[in-house]
Design an enzyme around this catalytic site. Structure first.
Site, PDB file in Angstrom:
ATOM      1  N   LYS A   1      -2.211   9.386   4.249  1.00 48.26           N
ATOM      2  CA  LYS A   1      -3.675   9.545   4.325  1.00 48.26           C
ATOM      3  C   LYS A   1      -4.191   9.870   5.732  1.00 48.26           C
ATOM      4  O   LYS A   1      -5.214  10.535   5.863  1.00 48.26           O
ATOM      5  CB  LYS A   1      -4.370   8.281   3.810  1.00 48.26           C
ATOM      6  CG  LYS A   1      -4.310   8.122   2.301  1.00 48.26           C
ATOM      7  CD  LYS A   1      -5.131   6.935   1.848  1.00 48.26           C
ATOM      8  CE  LYS A   1      -5.007   6.745   0.345  1.00 48.26           C
ATOM      9  NZ  LYS A   1      -5.890   5.699  -0.152  1.00 48.26           N
TER      10      LYS A   1
ATOM     11  N   ASP B   1     -12.357   7.009  -1.316  1.00 50.06           N
ATOM     12  CA  ASP B   1     -11.996   5.603  -1.573  1.00 50.06           C
ATOM     13  C   ASP B   1     -13.214   4.685  -1.370  1.00 50.06           C
ATOM     14  O   ASP B   1     -13.527   3.859  -2.222  1.00 50.06           O
ATOM     15  CB  ASP B   1     -10.868   5.150  -0.641  1.00 50.06           C
ATOM     16  CG  ASP B   1      -9.521   5.742  -1.036  1.00 50.06           C
ATOM     17  OD1 ASP B   1      -9.300   5.958  -2.242  1.00 50.06           O
ATOM     18  OD2 ASP B   1      -8.691   5.964  -0.140  1.00 50.06           O
TER      19      ASP B   1
ATOM     20  N   ASN C   1      -9.772 -11.154   9.201  1.00 52.80           N
ATOM     21  CA  ASN C   1      -8.395 -10.684   9.056  1.00 52.80           C
ATOM     22  C   ASN C   1      -7.446 -11.624   9.768  1.00 52.80           C
ATOM     23  O   ASN C   1      -7.825 -12.300  10.718  1.00 52.80           O
ATOM     24  CB  ASN C   1      -8.273  -9.273   9.658  1.00 52.80           C
ATOM     25  CG  ASN C   1      -6.999  -8.582   9.239  1.00 52.80           C
ATOM     26  OD1 ASN C   1      -6.594  -8.685   8.075  1.00 52.80           O
ATOM     27  ND2 ASN C   1      -6.351  -7.890  10.151  1.00 52.80           N
TER      28      ASN C   1
HETATM   29  P1  ATR Z   1      -4.109  -0.591   3.216  1.00 48.67           P
HETATM   30  O1  ATR Z   1      -4.006   0.549   4.185  1.00 48.67           O
HETATM   31  O2  ATR Z   1      -3.580  -0.269   1.862  1.00 48.67           O
HETATM   32  O3  ATR Z   1      -5.445  -1.203   3.176  1.00 48.67           O
HETATM   33  P2  ATR Z   1      -2.601  -2.114   5.157  1.00 48.67           P
HETATM   34  O4  ATR Z   1      -3.060  -1.160   6.197  1.00 48.67           O
HETATM   35  O5  ATR Z   1      -1.171  -2.412   5.032  1.00 48.67           O
HETATM   36  O6  ATR Z   1      -3.085  -1.704   3.712  1.00 48.67           O
HETATM   37  O7  ATR Z   1      -3.426  -3.477   5.406  1.00 48.67           O
HETATM   38  C1  ATR Z   1      -3.096  -4.625   4.790  1.00 48.67           C
HETATM   39  C2  ATR Z   1      -4.109  -5.733   5.142  1.00 48.67           C
HETATM   40  O8  ATR Z   1      -3.676  -6.909   4.487  1.00 48.67           O
HETATM   41  C3  ATR Z   1      -4.189  -6.078   6.617  1.00 48.67           C
HETATM   42  O9  ATR Z   1      -5.477  -6.554   6.881  1.00 48.67           O
HETATM   43  C4  ATR Z   1      -3.159  -7.201   6.741  1.00 48.67           C
HETATM   44  O10 ATR Z   1      -3.378  -8.125   7.772  1.00 48.67           O
HETATM   45  P3  ATR Z   1      -2.853  -7.833   9.290  1.00 48.67           P
HETATM   46  O11 ATR Z   1      -3.805  -6.806   9.836  1.00 48.67           O
HETATM   47  O12 ATR Z   1      -2.951  -9.131   9.971  1.00 48.67           O
HETATM   48  O13 ATR Z   1      -1.455  -7.311   9.130  1.00 48.67           O
HETATM   49  C5  ATR Z   1      -3.384  -7.910   5.435  1.00 48.67           C
HETATM   50  N1  ATR Z   1      -2.184  -8.657   5.023  1.00 48.67           N
HETATM   51  C6  ATR Z   1      -1.061  -8.149   4.454  1.00 48.67           C
HETATM   52  N2  ATR Z   1      -0.181  -9.137   4.199  1.00 48.67           N
HETATM   53  C7  ATR Z   1      -0.756 -10.295   4.624  1.00 48.67           C
HETATM   54  C8  ATR Z   1      -0.365 -11.677   4.623  1.00 48.67           C
HETATM   55  N3  ATR Z   1       0.813 -12.075   4.133  1.00 48.67           N
HETATM   56  N4  ATR Z   1      -1.238 -12.581   5.127  1.00 48.67           N
HETATM   57  C9  ATR Z   1      -2.431 -12.204   5.627  1.00 48.67           C
HETATM   58  N5  ATR Z   1      -2.859 -10.924   5.655  1.00 48.67           N
HETATM   59  C10 ATR Z   1      -2.041  -9.976   5.165  1.00 48.67           C
END
Ligand code: ATR
Length: 275
Positions: A66, A102, A150
Site C-alpha cells: 500500500k 479504507d 497505542n
Molecule cells: P495495519 O497496517 O494493518 O493497520 P500494522 O501497521 O501492523 O497494521 O499495525 C498494527 C497495530 O497493532 C500497531 O498499532 C501495533 O502496535 P505497535 O505500534 O506498538 O507495534 C498494534 N499491535 C499489534 N500487535 C500488538 C500487540 N500484541 N499488543 C499491542 N499492540 C499490538
C-alpha cells in the site's frame, strides 16, 4: 473487449475482493473480470509496468504494497497522499491515479450506525496503517476530540502530528486510555488483536466503558471479537469490520464504473465467503 481489474498482494489467496467484485460485474452486466494477483515485494515495479502495458482498467492494492505503490503511480488523490497509502488505482486514459478508500469506507460504514461524528469524543486504538487512514478521515469529519492510543506511543504521536485536519487530540498509552475510557463516545479498534486464531485476546481493558459508548472493531474474522462481546455485555453499541471492508470495495467499484453498488448484495456475498 473484456475489462480487467484485480488486487495485488502477498499473500493474496485469502482475499474476498475477487468474489465480491466479480459478483458486482455480473449483477450490473459489466463485461469485466477481477483477478487476484500474487506479487512479491521485489516484483512490484515489474508488475505495475506489466499492468500498464496490458491496459488494466483498475486495481486494489493490499498488504504489503500500500505504501510502496505510491511512487509508481502518475497521480495521487490528496487524502491518499496525506495518509501515505493507496488501496485503489484507477486507469484514467493511461494515467494511473491512486486513492485510499479504507478511511472513507470506514466512515461511510460508521455513519450507517451512528448519526454523526461531529458531536463525539473519539478514541482510536492502534497506530498502524489502518489507524492512520481512519484517523485522518475521521479528523475531516470534525469530532470534538480525536485521541489515539497505542502500545508504542511515538507511533500515535506521529499520526496526531501528521494529521492534515486541525482537531483537539492527544496521543496516549493504552493504560492512560483505559483509565479515562468513560469519557469517550466512540472507540475504534484497529489492531490485529482478537483476530483468528487469537480470538480470546483484547487490546485493552474496558472496565471503565460507559453503556452509551459505541465500539467499533475493524476485524471481521471473527465477526464478533472478544472486545465487541465485552462491550456489548456492558450495553454498548457495536459494529464489526465487515462494513469497512464492504464500503472500501463499494467506493473502489464506484470509482471504476460510476455505479454505486448495492451494499446488501456485497455484504451477503462476503458473509457467504466467510462461511
Ligand atoms: P495495519 O497496517 O494493518 O493497520 P500494522 O501497521 O501492523 O497494521 O499495525 C498494527 C497495530 O497493532 C500497531 O498499532 C501495533 O502496535 P505497535 O505500534 O506498538 O507495534 C498494534 N499491535 C499489534 N500487535 C500488538 C500487540 N500484541 N499488543 C499491542 N499492540 C499490538
Amino acid at each position: 473487449m473484456k475489462k480487467l481489474f484485480g488486487v495485488i498482494g502477498d499473500p493474496i489467496s485469502h482475499s474476498m475482493s475477487p468474489a465480491m467484485h466479480n459478483d458486482l460485474f455480473h449483477a450490473y452486466g459489466i463485461d469485466a473480470h477481477y483477478q487476484p494477483l500474487h506479487v512479491k515485494k521485489e516484483n512490484l515495479g515489474d508488475a505495475i509496468r506489466g499492468l500498464r502495458a496490458i491496459g488494466i482498467s483498475g486495481f486494489n492494492i493490499t498488504v504489503p504494497h500500500k505504501e510502496a505503490i505510491m511512487p509508481l503511480l502518475d497521480e495521487l488523490d490528496p487524502l491518499a497522499r496525506a495518509i501515505g497509502a493507496v488501496n485503489t488505482v484507477v486507469n484514467q486514459n493511461g494515467k494511473l491515479k491512486g486513492y485510499n478508500t479504507d478511511g472513507s469506507g470506514y466512515v461511510k460504514g460508521l455513519l450507517e450506525e451512528i448519526s454523526s461524528v461531529r458531536d463525539k469524543k473519539v478514541l482510536i486504538v492502534g497506530a498502524g496503517g489502518a489507524a492512520r487512514a481512519i484517523y485522518f478521515t475521521l479528523a475531516k469529519e470534525g469530532p470534538q476530540l480525536l485521541d489515539i492510543c497505542n502500545r508504542t506511543v511515538s507511533k500515535a504521536d506521529f499520526i496526531v502530528e501528521d494529521c492534515p485536519y486541525l482537531v483537539p487530540a492527544r496521543a496516549l498509552d493504552i493504560q492512560e486510555a483505559e483509565k479515562i475510557l468513560e469519557t469517550y463516545d466512540l472507540i475504534v479498534q484497529t489492531t490485529p488483536i482478537g483476530m483468528l486464531p487469537d480470538i480470546q485476546k483484547s487490546p485493552l481493558s474496558i472496565h471503565n466503558l460507559k453503556s452509551g459508548t459505541f465500539v467499533s472493531d475493524i476485524i471481521y474474522n471473527p465477526l464478533e471479537t472478544q472486545l465487541l462481546r465485552e462491550a456489548s455485555n456492558k450495553g454498548a453499541g457495536i459494529q464489526n469490520g465487515l462494513d469497512m471492508f464492504v464500503y472500501q470495495g463499494a467506493l473502489a467499484f464506484e470509482k471504476w464504473t460510476g455505479i454505486e453498488p448495492e451494499i446488501k448484495r456485497m455484504r451477503d456475498k462476503v458473509l457467504k465467503q466467510l462461511g
